[in-house]
Design an enzyme around this catalytic site. Sequence first.
Site, PDB file in Angstrom:
ATOM      1  N   PRO A  18      42.556  27.954  89.317  1.00  0.00           N
ATOM      2  CA  PRO A  18      43.825  28.187  88.615  1.00  0.00           C
ATOM      3  C   PRO A  18      43.565  28.320  87.122  1.00  0.00           C
ATOM      4  O   PRO A  18      43.101  27.382  86.476  1.00  0.00           O
ATOM      5  CB  PRO A  18      44.637  26.925  88.931  1.00  0.00           C
ATOM      6  CG  PRO A  18      43.603  25.872  89.180  1.00  0.00           C
ATOM      7  CD  PRO A  18      42.396  26.555  89.742  1.00  0.00           C
ATOM      8  N   GLN A  72      49.719  24.830  91.723  1.00  0.00           N
ATOM      9  CA  GLN A  72      49.197  23.711  90.956  1.00  0.00           C
ATOM     10  C   GLN A  72      50.212  23.244  89.917  1.00  0.00           C
ATOM     11  O   GLN A  72      50.790  24.064  89.199  1.00  0.00           O
ATOM     12  CB  GLN A  72      47.892  24.076  90.253  1.00  0.00           C
ATOM     13  CG  GLN A  72      47.216  22.854  89.635  1.00  0.00           C
ATOM     14  CD  GLN A  72      46.017  23.189  88.780  1.00  0.00           C
ATOM     15  OE1 GLN A  72      46.168  23.756  87.698  1.00  0.00           O
ATOM     16  NE2 GLN A  72      44.826  22.830  89.234  1.00  0.00           N
ATOM     17  N   CYS A 102      42.706  19.910  82.955  1.00  0.00           N
ATOM     18  CA  CYS A 102      42.833  20.822  81.818  1.00  0.00           C
ATOM     19  C   CYS A 102      42.546  20.071  80.520  1.00  0.00           C
ATOM     20  O   CYS A 102      43.191  19.069  80.220  1.00  0.00           O
ATOM     21  CB  CYS A 102      44.228  21.433  81.771  1.00  0.00           C
ATOM     22  SG  CYS A 102      44.418  22.584  80.388  1.00  0.00           S
ATOM     23  N   GLY A 228      36.033  30.402  88.364  1.00  0.00           N
ATOM     24  CA  GLY A 228      37.086  30.678  87.401  1.00  0.00           C
ATOM     25  C   GLY A 228      36.761  31.860  86.524  1.00  0.00           C
ATOM     26  O   GLY A 228      36.949  33.014  86.892  1.00  0.00           O
TER      27      GLY A 228
END
Length: 345
Positions: A18, A72, A102, A228
Amino acid sequence: MVQIANIELPDFPLLLAPMEDVSDPPFRAVCKANGADLMYTEFISSEGLIRDAIKSRQKLDIFEAERPVGIQIFGGDEEAMALSAKIVDTVNPDLLDINFGCPVKKVVSKGAGAGVLRDIDLMVRLTKAVVNSTSLPVTVKTRLGWDHDSINIMEVAERLQDVGIKALSIHGRTRAQLYKGHSDWSYIAEVKNNPRIQIPIFGNGDIDSPEKALEYKNRYGVDGIMIGRAAIGYPWIFNEIKHFVRTGEHLPPPSIQQRVEVIRQHLHQSVAWKGLKAGINEMRRHYTNYLRGLPNIRDYRTRLVTLPSVAEIDAVLDEVILAYDGYKFEPRKINMDSMAYSCDS
């Protein structure tokens, strides 16, 4: 086969990470078409969902062709996370993922994302609130710890499994590292080899080639890997890894015709999803990555990022095909540091 609750994935599945401002439905569609086995939406603020913020709600859009897909969410308040989980339930994704990784300041400063790594008790409470509020399988994506002196991923894995998560994706960096240095998968392997851990463990961080994917598969024994930044502008990486793992041989790099075909698919789906102006604007960040490696591409790229209509962009893409017809691409080499603009936790 890898099982996440009732979701069946192939052996050694490849997951699309994500990524904020990247992992939208058009991008997920081209990754799915090129081999991604499980994908996640951009992360969504629990507070934004509760406020009915337009941008947060739009991130809930999922489509049948991209399943299995997870939504998410992130946040630092138990009540807000529980309520947002109920909202996610209504759009019927295949699973719900919690972002505890994050590292960007605007998220961490709110006590969310990797900020929760400083308070494992809170992380457990937030996770339990989500698990108890949804009928969906709940998974988590996180990092090794806040910094090198507080790596706590083993405790995190055990305690989150105990409150009901069905899989764990681990980025092999601490929050303090952001995207710098190298990810350390030895900690991920320790979690995977812990006899207490019964859920799938997916590794994330620095996978940018088929060789590295196979090396890490064999060295660290993870159930699968999450990719990613290396997929940005290069969704072919998923099928390239699968082919190399299966045969030990490389697929040829995509031709200019194949690259332009995917650019068109991405562009047209972006416009269909976001509307003409926003869809064209959203695509502008992607052209450089799709066309990376082509000599003397600057003038074409400049036109692609300034033209206001799909027809004009398509015409330039036709010119690109003619100009580079027969061009032999070298195997891809990327600078991951140059692609660290997204919150790929």
